[in-house]
Design a protein around this motif. Structure first.
Motif, PDB file in Angstrom:
ATOM      1  N   TYR A  73      96.752  31.707  18.811  1.00  0.00           N
ATOM      2  CA  TYR A  73      97.255  32.232  20.241  1.00  0.00           C
ATOM      3  C   TYR A  73      98.393  32.948  20.006  1.00  0.00           C
ATOM      4  N   SER A  74      98.427  34.170  20.931  1.00  0.00           N
ATOM      5  CA  SER A  74      99.617  34.888  20.598  1.00  0.00           C
ATOM      6  C   SER A  74      99.817  35.754  22.040  1.00  0.00           C
ATOM      7  N   MET A  75     100.587  36.726  22.221  1.00  0.00           N
ATOM      8  CA  MET A  75     100.889  37.519  23.308  1.00  0.00           C
ATOM      9  C   MET A  75      99.794  38.543  23.422  1.00  0.00           C
ATOM     10  N   LYS A  76      99.178  38.996  22.151  1.00  0.00           N
ATOM     11  CA  LYS A  76      97.889  39.895  22.431  1.00  0.00           C
ATOM     12  C   LYS A  76      96.992  39.284  23.260  1.00  0.00           C
ATOM     13  N   ASP A  77      96.802  37.721  23.347  1.00  0.00           N
ATOM     14  CA  ASP A  77      95.540  37.274  24.229  1.00  0.00           C
ATOM     15  C   ASP A  77      96.006  37.354  25.722  1.00  0.00           C
ATOM     16  N   SER A  78      97.330  37.677  26.018  1.00  0.00           N
ATOM     17  CA  SER A  78      97.635  37.704  27.344  1.00  0.00           C
ATOM     18  C   SER A  78      96.943  39.109  28.114  1.00  0.00           C
ATOM     19  N   VAL A  79      96.508  39.955  27.264  1.00  0.00           N
ATOM     20  CA  VAL A  79      95.851  41.057  27.908  1.00  0.00           C
ATOM     21  C   VAL A  79      94.482  40.543  28.245  1.00  0.00           C
ATOM     22  N   ALA A  80      93.679  39.727  27.599  1.00  0.00           N
ATOM     23  CA  ALA A  80      92.449  39.092  27.984  1.00  0.00           C
ATOM     24  C   ALA A  80      92.628  38.097  28.984  1.00  0.00           C
ATOM     25  N   THR A  81      93.776  37.419  29.149  1.00  0.00           N
ATOM     26  CA  THR A  81      94.034  36.621  30.265  1.00  0.00           C
ATOM     27  C   THR A  81      94.185  37.283  31.581  1.00  0.00           C
ATOM     28  N   VAL A  82      94.771  38.418  31.507  1.00  0.00           N
ATOM     29  CA  VAL A  82      94.978  39.460  32.824  1.00  0.00           C
ATOM     30  C   VAL A  82      93.745  39.816  33.187  1.00  0.00           C
ATOM     31  N   MET A  83      92.624  40.150  32.039  1.00  0.00           N
ATOM     32  CA  MET A  83      91.262  40.664  32.336  1.00  0.00           C
ATOM     33  C   MET A  83      90.548  39.637  33.317  1.00  0.00           C
ATOM     34  N   TYR A  84      90.471  38.328  32.822  1.00  0.00           N
ATOM     35  CA  TYR A  84      89.848  37.474  33.694  1.00  0.00           C
ATOM     36  C   TYR A  84      90.541  36.838  34.913  1.00  0.00           C
ATOM     37  N   ALA A  85      92.000  36.835  34.882  1.00  0.00           N
ATOM     38  CA  ALA A  85      92.703  36.520  36.082  1.00  0.00           C
ATOM     39  C   ALA A  85      92.897  37.493  37.042  1.00  0.00           C
ATOM     40  N   VAL A  86      92.634  39.052  36.687  1.00  0.00           N
ATOM     41  CA  VAL A  86      93.121  39.937  37.645  1.00  0.00           C
ATOM     42  C   VAL A  86      92.055  40.775  37.796  1.00  0.00           C
ATOM     43  N   VAL A  87      91.632  41.316  36.681  1.00  0.00           N
ATOM     44  CA  VAL A  87      90.658  42.459  36.692  1.00  0.00           C
ATOM     45  C   VAL A  87      89.303  42.057  37.156  1.00  0.00           C
ATOM     46  N   THR A  88      88.848  40.847  36.565  1.00  0.00           N
ATOM     47  CA  THR A  88      87.324  40.629  36.778  1.00  0.00           C
ATOM     48  C   THR A  88      87.236  40.205  38.487  1.00  0.00           C
ATOM     49  N   PRO A  89      88.169  39.497  39.074  1.00  0.00           N
ATOM     50  CA  PRO A  89      87.966  39.103  40.316  1.00  0.00           C
ATOM     51  C   PRO A  89      88.144  40.607  41.324  1.00  0.00           C
ATOM     52  N   MET A  90      88.712  41.586  40.837  1.00  0.00           N
ATOM     53  CA  MET A  90      88.806  42.896  41.349  1.00  0.00           C
ATOM     54  C   MET A  90      87.508  43.737  41.090  1.00  0.00           C
ATOM     55  N   MET A  91      86.961  43.449  40.125  1.00  0.00           N
ATOM     56  CA  MET A  91      85.728  44.288  39.995  1.00  0.00           C
ATOM     57  C   MET A  91      84.372  43.587  40.518  1.00  0.00           C
ATOM     58  N   ASN A  92      84.460  42.366  40.850  1.00  0.00           N
ATOM     59  CA  ASN A  92      83.161  41.617  41.243  1.00  0.00           C
ATOM     60  C   ASN A  92      82.504  42.279  42.419  1.00  0.00           C
ATOM     61  N   PRO A  93      83.322  42.595  43.617  1.00  0.00           N
ATOM     62  CA  PRO A  93      82.827  43.362  44.685  1.00  0.00           C
ATOM     63  C   PRO A  93      81.925  44.757  44.265  1.00  0.00           C
ATOM     64  N   PHE A  94      82.598  45.382  43.305  1.00  0.00           N
ATOM     65  CA  PHE A  94      82.042  46.629  43.142  1.00  0.00           C
ATOM     66  C   PHE A  94      80.970  46.524  42.371  1.00  0.00           C
ATOM     67  N   ILE A  95      80.827  45.440  41.278  1.00  0.00           N
ATOM     68  CA  ILE A  95      79.797  45.333  40.664  1.00  0.00           C
ATOM     69  C   ILE A  95      78.658  44.730  41.016  1.00  0.00           C
ATOM     70  N   TYR A  96      78.688  44.041  42.318  1.00  0.00           N
ATOM     71  CA  TYR A  96      77.768  43.365  42.839  1.00  0.00           C
ATOM     72  C   TYR A  96      77.195  44.233  43.947  1.00  0.00           C
ATOM     73  N   SER A  97      77.995  45.230  44.557  1.00  0.00           N
ATOM     74  CA  SER A  97      77.478  46.036  45.517  1.00  0.00           C
ATOM     75  C   SER A  97      77.038  47.431  45.324  1.00  0.00           C
ATOM     76  N   LEU A  98      77.633  47.895  44.123  1.00  0.00           N
ATOM     77  CA  LEU A  98      77.272  49.408  43.787  1.00  0.00           C
ATOM     78  C   LEU A  98      75.649  49.560  43.661  1.00  0.00           C
ATOM     79  N   ARG A  99      74.969  48.728  43.016  1.00  0.00           N
ATOM     80  CA  ARG A  99      73.573  49.076  42.888  1.00  0.00           C
ATOM     81  C   ARG A  99      72.573  48.183  43.689  1.00  0.00           C
ATOM     82  N   ASN A 100      73.341  47.796  44.852  1.00  0.00           N
ATOM     83  CA  ASN A 100      72.568  46.766  45.915  1.00  0.00           C
ATOM     84  C   ASN A 100      72.383  47.641  47.241  1.00  0.00           C
ATOM     85  N   LYS A 101      71.106  47.918  47.478  1.00  0.00           N
ATOM     86  CA  LYS A 101      70.797  48.743  48.694  1.00  0.00           C
ATOM     87  C   LYS A 101      71.225  47.912  49.989  1.00  0.00           C
TER      88      LYS A 101
END
Length: 304
Positions: free
Chosen positions: A258-286
């Motif tokens: 484990y090293s600091m490069k894994d912080s990028v992956a941590t930011v992805m699941y801790a910040v980016v994924t919660p932000m993207m979920n509303p768009f992912i679930y709603s963009l293709r949903n009529k």
């Protein structure tokens, strides 16, 4: 703080990942923007689903709870991160660090379990459509959600309780944005093999459970039905791939690697994924488009 085990007065220092003022400003405004987008997006999902009776179905019931979990998840980490980026005081108490860790672990588990239940919901809808209404009854949905909450609360308690037996010595400087399990284990001077084994073993079970939907789809003999199914579940598979991919990168690896490069992956699941979920679930949903337009149009209709 050196040499002895932690006490109530012990502290960690959440240091910035960069000492450059310019990079700190960029990180602050990026984090603030992403936090606001996450809050607004997930809050809208909850409001839309709760206000439109057509969306009172098992799938949207679990989606609203996923959005609530994501809201809680980012609120546990990002506000403290923003304060840390602007403040001269970088200290966080040992109790505060464990509290943040508890909510981080339990909410990650809850996110995983809700995704697993959503996968089960799609499995029933795809493979047993005639029995879907009876199989996914309101009572069962509530029971499954309570089970998710109960397991995540217990799992959230397990790892922080194990961490109370860990001895920290030497530097307690965390070059990270929040208290995270692997970072704390790397600072420990006692044997952490048991904790790491528990983390990986439970992680394998929690992380891999929702992938049953992929296995189910691959077993469909008809190529056209398989394509239709993948198209129907594209949003859910996208969320699962993004969230689980980053979690596996961070947690299902040897501690020494484990090293600091894994912080990028941590930011992805801790910040980016919660932000993207509303768009992912709603963009293709009529249905979501229609309900969102109806909700946002109400204030203007009242003004007419």
């Amino acid at each position: 703080m050196d040499g002895d085990n932690q006490s109530e007065n012990s502290q960690f220092l959440l240091l910035r990942m960069s000492e450059s003022p310019e990079q700190q400003r960029i990180l602050f405004w990026m984090s603030l923007s992403m936090y606001l987008v996450t809050v607004v997006g997930n809050a809208l999902i909850i409001l839309v689903i709760s206000s439109d009776s057509r969306l009172h179905t098992p799938m949207y019931f679990f989606l609203a709870n996923l959005s609530f979990t994501d809201l809680s998840f980012v609120t546990n980490t990002i506000p403290k991160m923003l304060v840390n980026l602007q403040s001269q005081n970088k200290a966080i108490t040992y109790a505060g660090c464990l509290t943040q860790l508890y909510f981080l672990v339990s909410l990650v588990a809850l996110d995983n379990l809700i995704l697993a239940v959503m996968a089960y919901d799609r499995y029933v809808a795809i493979c047993h459509p005639l029995h879907y209404v009876t199989a996914m009854s309101p009572g069962l949905c509530v029971l499954l959600l309570c089970l998710c909450w109960g397991l995540s609360v217990l799992y959230g308690l397990l790892l922080p309780l194990l961490m109370t037996r860990v001895t920290f010595c030497g530097s307690r400087k965390i070059h990270y944005l929040f208290c995270e399990m692997y970072v704390l284990l790397r600072l420990a001077c006692s044997n952490t093999h048991i904790i790491h084994t528990v983390l990986v073993a439970t992680g394998c079970f929690i992380f891999l459970t929702p992938l049953v939907i992929v296995r189910t789809i691959l077993q469909i003999p008809s190529a056209s039905k398989k394509y239709k199914t993948f198209s129907t579940c594209a949003s859910h598979l996208g969320v699962v791939s993004l969230f689980y991919g980053t979690l596996v990168m961070v947690y299902l690896q040897p501690l020494h690697s484990y090293s600091m490069k894994d912080s990028v992956a941590t930011v992805m699941y801790a910040v980016v994924t919660p932000m993207m979920n509303p768009f992912i679930y709603s963009l293709r949903n009529k249905d979501m488009h229609g309900a969102l337009g109806k909700l946002l149009g109400r204030p203007f209709q009242r003004l007419k």
